[in-house]
Design an enzyme around this catalytic site. Structure first.
Site, PDB file in Angstrom:
ATOM      1  N   THR A 134       5.041   7.858   1.495  1.00  0.00           N
ATOM      2  CA  THR A 134       5.274   7.233   0.195  1.00  0.00           C
ATOM      3  C   THR A 134       6.681   6.651   0.067  1.00  0.00           C
ATOM      4  OG1 THR A 134       5.535   9.498  -0.485  1.00  0.00           O
ATOM      5  CG2 THR A 134       3.729   8.328  -1.488  1.00  0.00           C
ATOM      6  N   SER A 135       6.798   5.660  -0.793  1.00  0.00           N
ATOM      7  CA  SER A 135       8.076   5.025  -1.132  1.00  0.00           C
ATOM      8  C   SER A 135       8.847   4.549   0.094  1.00  0.00           C
ATOM      9  CB  SER A 135       8.971   5.969  -1.945  1.00  0.00           C
ATOM     10  OG  SER A 135       8.288   6.358  -3.103  1.00  0.00           O
ATOM     11  N   ARG A 136       8.116   4.181   1.112  1.00  0.00           N
ATOM     12  CA  ARG A 136       8.731   3.647   2.344  1.00  0.00           C
ATOM     13  C   ARG A 136       9.622   4.653   3.061  1.00  0.00           C
ATOM     14  NH1 ARG A 136       4.808   1.297   1.299  1.00  0.00           N
ATOM     15  NH2 ARG A 136       4.571  -0.945   1.153  1.00  0.00           N
ATOM     16  N   LEU A 137       9.480   5.951   2.731  1.00  0.00           N
ATOM     17  CA  LEU A 137      10.245   6.977   3.453  1.00  0.00           C
ATOM     18  C   LEU A 137       9.382   7.486   4.601  1.00  0.00           C
ATOM     19  CD1 LEU A 137      12.012   8.887   0.532  1.00  0.00           C
ATOM     20  CD2 LEU A 137      12.904   7.095   2.015  1.00  0.00           C
ATOM     21  N   ARG A 152       0.857  -1.183   0.000  1.00  0.00           N
ATOM     22  CA  ARG A 152       0.000   0.000   0.000  1.00  0.00           C
ATOM     23  C   ARG A 152       0.892   1.232   0.000  1.00  0.00           C
ATOM     24  NH1 ARG A 152      -5.529  -0.687   0.272  1.00  0.00           N
ATOM     25  NH2 ARG A 152      -6.105  -2.629   1.319  1.00  0.00           N
TER      26      ARG A 152
END
Ligand SMILES: Cc1cc2nc3c(=O)[nH]c(=O)nc-3n(C[C@H](O)[C@H](O)[C@H](O)COP(=O)(O)O)c2cc1C
Length: 214
Positions: free
Chosen positions: A191-194, A11
């Site tokens: 977002t983007s695992r940041l 997700r």
């Protein structure tokens, strides 16, 4: 479901962020702020938290319990003082709590020391519970082996008959533990695992806040 299908479950957590200037100086206040938002987001049982304990042999275990009070002293849940978790806590008061509020992409991790709440506090909470919950707590020798479901149901029937006209008082082996925090981490999915992560740690009497890499 195949391994590939599980691996592809992803997700994007894009909607919110968390910055140092957003944070309260005290983590319990920050928790209350987030807890209100979890309630507003209609999260099912936002007060459900995973409690991890470690027994006298160093063996860890986890289970879900419900947060029933939070204040400057810490985070309180109620349980059976003869249960597995309670015997772990009596041997080693250091525990961890974990809240997952997935719909708003948030996690709160808490580490601290659990201590029994005063008997008067457990009494007041026990008395506030519906009769069925009070009798249920009395019927179950939590964590001990039972021969059948029938044994439990018969015990409940006996208690219902015994307390048909009488209020039960709190059994001595049932009550609260309050977890006094020494570390609280707030995790906001991005977002983007940041992701954003901030950890509060107690240094003397002061809370120190650090941003952690996700
Ligand atoms: C949503 C949910 C809420 C629960 N709330 C409590 C609770 O507040 N207190 C409790 O003792 N057990 C609660 N339980 C049951 C515990 O997870 C656990 O099965 C039980 O306390 C026995 O744990 P133990 O044998 O490790 O002591 C809850 C379980 C679930 C799934």
């Amino acid at each position: 479901m195949s391994d590939k299908e599980i691996q592809d479950l992803r997700r994007d957590y894009g909607r919110r962020d968390l910055n140092l200037e957003d944070l309260q100086t005290n983590p319990v206040e920050q928790f209350m702020f987030w807890f209100d938002q979890a309630r507003e987001a209609d999260i099912y049982e936002p007060n459900a938290m995973t409690l991890s304990t470690v027994n006298a042999n160093g063996h860890p275990s986890s289970r879900v319990v419900l947060l029933k009070d939070v204040d400057a002293n810490g985070f309180t849940f109620y349980t059976n003082y003869d249960s597995q978790k309670a015997s772990d806590i009596e041997a080693n008061g250091l525990v961890a709590l974990n809240f997952l509020w997935d719909r708003i992409h948030r996690q709160v991790r808490i580490e601290g020391r659990a201590e029994r709440v005063p008997a008067s506090v457990s009494d007041a909470y026990f008395d506030s519970r519906p009769l069925g919950s009070r009798l249920g707590a009395m019927a179950s020798n939590q964590s001990s082996e039972i021969a059948s479901r029938e044994e439990l149901e018969n015990r409940m029937l006996e208690l219902e008959a015994r307390f048909a006209d009488d209020e039960p008082s709190r059994p001595a082996n049932w009550g609260g533990y309050c977890v006094k925090p020494s570390m609280v981490e707030f995790w906001q999915g991005r977002t983007s695992r940041l992701h954003d992560r901030f950890a509060y740690t107690l240094v003397g009497d002061e809370w120190r806040i650090r941003r952690l890499a996700p």
